[in-house]
Design an enzyme around this catalytic site. Sequence first.
Site, PDB file in Angstrom:
ATOM      1  N   SER A 105       0.130  -2.026   6.076  1.00 22.75           N
ATOM      2  CA  SER A 105      -0.207  -0.702   5.221  1.00 22.75           C
ATOM      3  C   SER A 105      -1.411  -0.071   5.481  1.00 22.75           C
ATOM      4  O   SER A 105      -1.991   0.085   6.654  1.00 22.75           O
ATOM      5  CB  SER A 105       0.229  -1.196   3.846  1.00 22.75           C
ATOM      6  OG  SER A 105      -0.007   0.317   3.078  1.00 22.75           O
ATOM      7  N   ASP A 251       3.460   5.149   3.662  1.00 26.40           N
ATOM      8  CA  ASP A 251       4.027   5.198   2.222  1.00 26.40           C
ATOM      9  C   ASP A 251       3.176   5.623   1.426  1.00 26.40           C
ATOM     10  O   ASP A 251       3.423   5.915   0.243  1.00 26.40           O
ATOM     11  CB  ASP A 251       4.316   3.704   2.067  1.00 26.40           C
ATOM     12  CG  ASP A 251       3.130   2.592   1.768  1.00 26.40           C
ATOM     13  OD1 ASP A 251       2.322   2.874   2.196  1.00 26.40           O
ATOM     14  OD2 ASP A 251       3.496   1.474   1.307  1.00 26.40           O
TER      15      ASP A 251
END
Length: 476
Positions: A105, A251
């Site tokens: 991430s 995301d």
Amino acid sequence: MVYYCLNRGFGLRLFGTAGIRLRYPGEIDPVLCYRIGLAVSRLGLSRKAFIVHDSRTTSQVLTLATATGLMAGGVDVYLVGLAPTPVAAYAAKRGRGVGVSVTASHNPPEYNGLKFYDPEGFEFVRGLEKEVEEAVFNKALSPLGWSEAGRFHTEPGLVDDYVEDLYELTRPRRVAWRPVLVVDLANGAAGHVTPTLLRMIGATPLTVNANPDGFFPVRTPEPRKDVLESYIGLYSSVKPAAVLAHDGDADRLAVLDPVEGFIKQDRVIAFFIDELGGGSKGKVVVSVDTGRVVDEVAERHGLSVERYLLGKTHERVKEDPSVVIAAEPWKLIYPRWGPWVDGVLQAALISKVVVEEGKRFAEVLKDRGIKEYPWDRRSYKLKPEEKLDAVYRRLAENLRNKFGEPVRETLIDGYRYDYDDGSWLLVRRSGTEPKIRFYIEAPSRDKLRTMVETVESEVGRTVKEYSAVVEEVTVG
């Protein structure tokens, strides 16, 4: 690998706030990923798995290792390739399989990890995470027989399907103008996805850091205020209607205005509530680090607000069908689209409204009465790491009454203290890095300044008391 984790004091723990994120190769390596893949195959969720990966230098080797473990456990693997994490969840739901994203991430480039989704598109809940951890560390995992091995396929076309379906959801009712939108892609996984979708919606995307590069040569993949505002001059030179900035796996989404700078994530969440929550009945679930503008906008639409664990709001979506929207800073879950966090969806929704209304995004927020309250978010990285927990607990205790007696305490994810003047403080230990994070909101800039100075002073005093050192401070 097992002994390294035990020696660090993590116990039998792989999963953090959101998935697995560990340093390569000392904490995560292909051997561990093979075991994780094999452990996931033992859950019996599906005989299919769909895998995407981000741009990190280690993502391909860990992708193949995870795929090997899954296939050794009898699962057919469909490799989508370089793609945003939301595509893994989309593919899982669409194909009734397990979704896998190989990513760390927004963590630094030496990290990598895994996120998993069940066949309904939900990120693994804590019960499934625990089963995987117990299997990896405590069970003698071995492959199935030769006749039961899974097969390997490639499915790059799923990315196009994802874009088309998301466009159908966010197609504008009218096109008032064709604005320039700067899209900073953090050299991550969305360079071929978000710009394509924004162009379909009617905007003109100007891309920055669009080439995949696992060294993240220009900026850290975490889209923080202090990181992004240093480039505001570059962004502003093209007079965009907004600046949209992803993290490495897309995301997350941060938003900046070319004039006003970084737009606080709470206002962005409130915008999504305003845009998507009208006419709905039910509740909004947000993380514990969100502020009062979220409550104000939810109340306008007759929606109740529930605060929950950071990184785990998807669990409440799974448990409670009355959840209309779930969100936390940088992240949005819109159950009508899917039960996963989706930064590309956020970019599409903002683009849609900007195209329809013919205004900069910051002007849209003002027109809708979505207020800005003075705020501060900062993180302290400490060394040695073994002192972190003791310093964290002492800081939470000492800061509790520094601004008066709290009228409400929320202890579900750190220590949050709300005070009678509307100010609040959250002290929280990071679930992904050796950091203590502070979130502060106040009714005035003077009060905010006082609170920040008090926190800084208390951190300095407490760190010294425990013979520790602040290695790094990040703001935003």
